[in-house]
Motif scaffolding. Structure first.
Motif, short mmCIF file in Angstrom:
data_model
loop_
_atom_site.label_atom_id
_atom_site.label_comp_id
_atom_site.label_asym_id
_atom_site.label_seq_id
_atom_site.Cartn_x
_atom_site.Cartn_y
_atom_site.Cartn_z
N ILE A 155 0.85 -1.20 0.00
CA ILE A 155 0.00 0.00 0.00
C ILE A 155 0.88 1.24 0.00
CG2 ILE A 155 -1.98 -1.07 1.16
CD1 ILE A 155 -0.97 0.19 3.75
N VAL A 156 0.27 2.36 -0.28
CA VAL A 156 0.99 3.62 -0.29
C VAL A 156 1.59 3.89 1.08
CG1 VAL A 156 0.73 6.12 -0.59
CG2 VAL A 156 -0.45 4.55 -2.13
N ASN A 157 2.79 4.46 1.07
CA ASN A 157 3.52 4.84 2.29
C ASN A 157 3.93 3.65 3.15
OD1 ASN A 157 3.48 7.66 1.80
ND2 ASN A 157 1.37 7.76 2.57
N ASP A 158 4.00 2.49 2.54
CA ASP A 158 4.45 1.32 3.27
C ASP A 158 5.21 0.41 2.32
OD1 ASP A 158 4.64 -0.34 5.59
OD2 ASP A 158 3.22 -1.69 4.63
N PHE A 159 6.35 -0.13 2.77
CA PHE A 159 7.11 -1.07 1.96
C PHE A 159 7.94 -1.96 2.87
CE2 PHE A 159 10.81 1.53 2.69
CZ PHE A 159 10.38 2.85 2.58
N GLN A 160 8.33 -3.11 2.33
CA GLN A 160 9.09 -4.09 3.11
C GLN A 160 10.31 -4.55 2.33
OE1 GLN A 160 5.52 -4.62 2.90
NE2 GLN A 160 5.47 -3.43 4.79
N LYS A 161 11.32 -4.94 3.06
CA LYS A 161 12.53 -5.48 2.43
C LYS A 161 12.24 -6.88 1.89
CE LYS A 161 15.83 -2.99 5.33
NZ LYS A 161 16.94 -3.12 6.31
N GLY A 162 12.87 -7.14 0.73
CA GLY A 162 12.84 -8.49 0.20
C GLY A 162 14.10 -9.23 0.62
N ASP A 163 14.54 -10.12 -0.25
CA ASP A 163 15.67 -10.98 0.09
C ASP A 163 17.03 -10.30 -0.05
OD1 ASP A 163 13.81 -13.54 -1.57
OD2 ASP A 163 13.95 -13.17 0.59
N ILE A 164 17.11 -9.26 -0.89
CA ILE A 164 18.42 -8.64 -1.15
C ILE A 164 18.33 -7.12 -1.09
CG2 ILE A 164 19.31 -10.59 -2.52
CD1 ILE A 164 18.59 -8.88 -5.04
N ALA A 165 17.80 -6.58 -0.01
CA ALA A 165 17.54 -5.13 0.10
C ALA A 165 18.79 -4.29 0.37
CB ALA A 165 16.51 -4.89 1.18
N GLU A 166 19.85 -4.90 0.82
CA GLU A 166 21.03 -4.12 1.21
C GLU A 166 21.59 -3.33 0.02
OE1 GLU A 166 24.10 -6.35 3.12
OE2 GLU A 166 25.46 -4.65 3.24
N GLY A 167 21.79 -2.01 0.23
CA GLY A 167 22.32 -1.16 -0.83
C GLY A 167 21.26 -0.55 -1.72
N TYR A 168 19.99 -0.80 -1.40
CA TYR A 168 18.87 -0.25 -2.17
C TYR A 168 17.93 0.50 -1.24
CZ TYR A 168 20.27 -3.80 -5.62
OH TYR A 168 20.97 -4.56 -6.51
N SER A 169 17.18 1.45 -1.83
CA SER A 169 16.11 2.11 -1.07
C SER A 169 14.95 2.39 -2.01
CB SER A 169 16.60 3.41 -0.43
OG SER A 169 16.93 4.36 -1.42
N VAL A 170 13.75 2.50 -1.44
CA VAL A 170 12.54 2.76 -2.22
C VAL A 170 11.67 3.76 -1.49
CG1 VAL A 170 12.47 0.48 -3.35
CG2 VAL A 170 11.33 0.84 -1.13
N SER A 171 10.67 4.25 -2.22
CA SER A 171 9.62 5.06 -1.62
C SER A 171 8.31 4.71 -2.31
CB SER A 171 9.92 6.56 -1.76
OG SER A 171 9.96 6.93 -3.13
N ARG A 172 7.20 4.95 -1.62
CA ARG A 172 5.89 4.70 -2.23
C ARG A 172 4.95 5.83 -1.77
NH1 ARG A 172 2.43 0.14 -3.50
NH2 ARG A 172 1.17 0.92 -5.22
N GLU A 173 5.16 7.00 -2.34
CA GLU A 173 4.37 8.18 -1.98
C GLU A 173 3.05 8.23 -2.75
OE1 GLU A 173 6.90 11.53 -2.51
OE2 GLU A 173 8.33 10.89 -1.00
N LYS A 174 3.02 7.57 -3.90
CA LYS A 174 1.80 7.53 -4.71
C LYS A 174 1.53 6.09 -5.11
CE LYS A 174 3.26 10.11 -8.02
NZ LYS A 174 3.28 10.88 -9.29
N LYS A 175 0.28 5.77 -5.31
CA LYS A 175 -0.09 4.40 -5.69
C LYS A 175 0.57 4.01 -7.00
CE LYS A 175 -4.20 1.49 -6.16
NZ LYS A 175 -5.68 1.48 -6.11
N GLU A 176 0.72 4.99 -7.91
CA GLU A 176 1.19 4.69 -9.25
C GLU A 176 2.70 4.54 -9.36
OE1 GLU A 176 -2.47 6.85 -8.90
OE2 GLU A 176 -0.44 7.56 -8.43
N SER A 177 3.44 4.97 -8.36
CA SER A 177 4.88 5.12 -8.51
C SER A 177 5.66 4.39 -7.42
CB SER A 177 5.22 6.62 -8.49
OG SER A 177 6.59 6.82 -8.61
N PHE A 178 6.75 3.74 -7.81
CA PHE A 178 7.56 2.98 -6.85
C PHE A 178 9.02 3.04 -7.30
CE2 PHE A 178 8.22 0.45 -3.34
CZ PHE A 178 8.56 -0.88 -3.56
#
Lengths: 113, 114
Positions: B51-74
């Motif tokens: 959902i928007v404004n929420d995200f979880q790490k997967g298996d290889i998250a180290e060295g990466y970052s994300v955001s989910r400010e809008k439903k359409e964009s990641f």
């Protein structure tokens, strides 16, 4: 934990001959199983899926797969290969929740004229 | 046409630089994912968002970052902390539970570190 093993990294066939891409799975629970196809430098597309209904699953482009619990297999077949089938195919398993899709390492299908 | 758009398709980066990969979807899907693909390996999950404004790490998250400010964009940022960033990156979306298996993929972004 669930896993999939794709038994062949490459499979070569002639156009018009049958295709068999092999996949074995390991799962503690009743799994959902999928086959995806990827053409070069493209994203993946769902071919077919098994989710505990009929064991013989038909997909797009004439592909089908049979779920065999006794053999823990989910092999992908097509009666007659076409040049456009040349691509990489991924077997995928999921059974433990939202994000847990586990992809196999892929089988590259080569189709010669 | 509905679908997932990833940009850029090809990207070159010098060591020590951060880079951001764009992923936009107009499928009205709730869930979005980032996968990394290396030759001879299956796809590996980096991050996912249900959902928007929420995200979880997967298996290889180290060295990466994300955001989910809008439903359409990641968007995915590959940071300088990622030791081996050269790879093919795939964004995907789904209507809800990923274990239905029906992920819709973009065409990918190929990142090369010079």
């Amino acid at each position: 934990a669930q896993s999939v093993t794709q038994l062949d990294s490459h499979v070569s066939v002639s156009e018009g001959t049958p295709v068999l891409l092999r996949c074995n799975y390991s799962s503690s629970y009743s799994p959902s199983l999928f086959w995806y196809v990827q053409h070069p430098n493209k994203g993946l597309q769902l071919l077919l899926k098994y989710t505990s209904a009929a064991t013989l699953v038909k997909g797009i482009n004439g592909f089908e797969a049979e779920f065999k619990k006794s053999e823990t297999s989910f092999h992908l077949t097509k009666p007659s290969a076409h040049m456009s089938d040349a691509a990489e195919y991924f077997c995928v398993v999921s059974n433990t929740g939202f994000q847990k899709l586990v992809f196999g390492t892929g089988t590259r299908l080569l189709v010669s004229p | 046409d509905g679908g997932i758009t990833q940009s850029p398709k090809y990207l070159f980066r010098k060591e020590g630089q951060n880079v951001t990969l764009s992923c936009e979807q107009n499928l009205n899907h709730d869930a979005m994912y980032w996968y990394r693909q290396d030759p001879g390996q299956g796809l590996r999950l980096i991050y996912y968002s249900q959902i928007v404004n929420d995200f979880q790490k997967g298996d290889i998250a180290e060295g990466y970052s994300v955001s989910r400010e809008k439903k359409e964009s990641f968007p995915l940022t590959v940071t300088s902390a990622q030791k081996n960033p050269t790879a093919f990156y795939l964004c995907a979306s789904s209507t809800g539970a990923a274990n239905t298996g029906e992920l819709f993929f973009g065409e990918g972004s190929r990142l090369t570190v010079l």
